[in-house]
Motif scaffolding. Structure first.
Motif, PDB file in Angstrom:
ATOM      1  N   GLY A  69       0.810  -1.208   0.000  1.00 41.69           N
ATOM      2  CA  GLY A  69       0.000   0.000   0.000  1.00 41.69           C
ATOM      3  C   GLY A  69       0.841   1.254   0.000  1.00 41.69           C
ATOM      4  O   GLY A  69       0.606   2.187  -0.773  1.00 41.69           O
ATOM      5  N   GLN A  70       1.859   1.300   0.858  1.00 39.30           N
ATOM      6  CA  GLN A  70       2.713   2.487   0.944  1.00 39.30           C
ATOM      7  C   GLN A  70       3.461   2.734  -0.362  1.00 39.30           C
ATOM      8  O   GLN A  70       3.555   3.874  -0.825  1.00 39.30           O
ATOM      9  CB  GLN A  70       3.706   2.339   2.101  1.00 39.30           C
ATOM     10  N   THR A  71       3.997   1.682  -0.966  1.00 38.11           N
ATOM     11  CA  THR A  71       4.755   1.842  -2.211  1.00 38.11           C
ATOM     12  C   THR A  71       3.838   2.213  -3.367  1.00 38.11           C
ATOM     13  O   THR A  71       4.199   3.045  -4.204  1.00 38.11           O
ATOM     14  CB  THR A  71       5.532   0.553  -2.534  1.00 38.11           C
ATOM     15  N   SER A  72       2.650   1.638  -3.416  1.00 32.62           N
ATOM     16  CA  SER A  72       1.741   1.999  -4.506  1.00 32.62           C
ATOM     17  C   SER A  72       1.286   3.448  -4.369  1.00 32.62           C
ATOM     18  O   SER A  72       1.128   4.144  -5.379  1.00 32.62           O
ATOM     19  CB  SER A  72       0.541   1.050  -4.561  1.00 32.62           C
ATOM     20  N   TYR A  73       1.108   3.942  -3.147  1.00 34.25           N
ATOM     21  CA  TYR A  73       0.779   5.357  -2.963  1.00 34.25           C
ATOM     22  C   TYR A  73       1.911   6.236  -3.485  1.00 34.25           C
ATOM     23  O   TYR A  73       1.676   7.279  -4.086  1.00 34.25           O
ATOM     24  CB  TYR A  73       0.529   5.683  -1.496  1.00 34.25           C
ATOM     25  N   LYS A  74       3.147   5.823  -3.258  1.00 31.47           N
ATOM     26  CA  LYS A  74       4.289   6.591  -3.746  1.00 31.47           C
ATOM     27  C   LYS A  74       4.348   6.570  -5.270  1.00 31.47           C
ATOM     28  O   LYS A  74       4.645   7.591  -5.899  1.00 31.47           O
ATOM     29  CB  LYS A  74       5.583   6.030  -3.162  1.00 31.47           C
ATOM     30  N   LEU A  75       4.065   5.417  -5.867  1.00 28.56           N
ATOM     31  CA  LEU A  75       4.101   5.315  -7.326  1.00 28.56           C
ATOM     32  C   LEU A  75       2.983   6.139  -7.975  1.00 28.56           C
ATOM     33  O   LEU A  75       3.142   6.624  -9.092  1.00 28.56           O
ATOM     34  CB  LEU A  75       3.990   3.853  -7.759  1.00 28.56           C
ATOM     35  N   MET A  76       1.868   6.280  -7.288  1.00 29.13           N
ATOM     36  CA  MET A  76       0.764   7.070  -7.832  1.00 29.13           C
ATOM     37  C   MET A  76       0.959   8.561  -7.590  1.00 29.13           C
ATOM     38  O   MET A  76       0.193   9.371  -8.075  1.00 29.13           O
ATOM     39  CB  MET A  76      -0.559   6.613  -7.211  1.00 29.13           C
ATOM     40  N   GLY A  77       1.980   8.914  -6.798  1.00 31.34           N
ATOM     41  CA  GLY A  77       2.228  10.315  -6.513  1.00 31.34           C
ATOM     42  C   GLY A  77       1.431  10.862  -5.354  1.00 31.34           C
ATOM     43  O   GLY A  77       1.322  12.072  -5.186  1.00 31.34           O
ATOM     44  N   LEU A  78       0.831   9.984  -4.545  1.00 32.96           N
ATOM     45  CA  LEU A  78       0.021  10.428  -3.416  1.00 32.96           C
ATOM     46  C   LEU A  78       0.831  10.631  -2.145  1.00 32.96           C
ATOM     47  O   LEU A  78       0.348  11.289  -1.229  1.00 32.96           O
ATOM     48  CB  LEU A  78      -1.103   9.411  -3.150  1.00 32.96           C
ATOM     49  N   LYS A  79       2.003  10.050  -2.073  1.00 34.99           N
ATOM     50  CA  LYS A  79       2.880  10.194  -0.908  1.00 34.99           C
ATOM     51  C   LYS A  79       4.281  10.538  -1.378  1.00 34.99           C
ATOM     52  O   LYS A  79       4.698  10.118  -2.437  1.00 34.99           O
ATOM     53  CB  LYS A  79       2.940   8.887  -0.103  1.00 34.99           C
TER      54      LYS A  79
END
Length: 114
Positions: A102-112
């Motif tokens: 979850g954390q890495t996918s948020y980073k890849l989407m530009g949300l974190k």
């Protein structure tokens, strides 16, 4: 010698503007510093993309989840400590993987931020 009292002045002609202080300093709105995000990578990252972007801290997090849960299973397993520790450790590793995913996918989407 007393310090001069600072008061805001009010002028009906300046409605909608920031009030000026007696000493002439203007009241300014401030915004937080800009957050440095990495370049936008993927709006809907797939499983393989997310796992390939796992870093060492992600694997350490998965290991910490595994270890904490396995030790808890060993401690509270009673007569079947081994199987309980193995089961809770596996569930802990799964929980750690899902957390890091979850954390890495948020980073890849530009949300974190990275």
């Amino acid at each position: 010698m007393a310090a001069p009292e600072r008061k805001h002045t009010y002028d009906k002609a300046g409605v909608g503007e920031a009030p000026a202080l007696v000493d002439g300093a203007a009241v300014k709105a401030s915004a937080p510093a800009p957050v440095d995000f990495r370049t936008f990578i993927d709006p809907a990252p797939e499983l393989e993309t997310v796992v390939l972007h796992f870093g060492p801290s992600d694997y350490a997090t998965i290991g910490a989840f595994f270890l904490a849960n396995a030790l808890g299973g060993w401690r509270f397993g009673g007569a079947v400590r081994g199987p309980t520790a193995g089961t809770t450790g596996t569930l802990g590793a799964l929980a750690g993987f899902l957390y890091c995913y979850g954390q890495t996918s948020y980073k890849l989407m530009g949300l974190k931020p990275w």
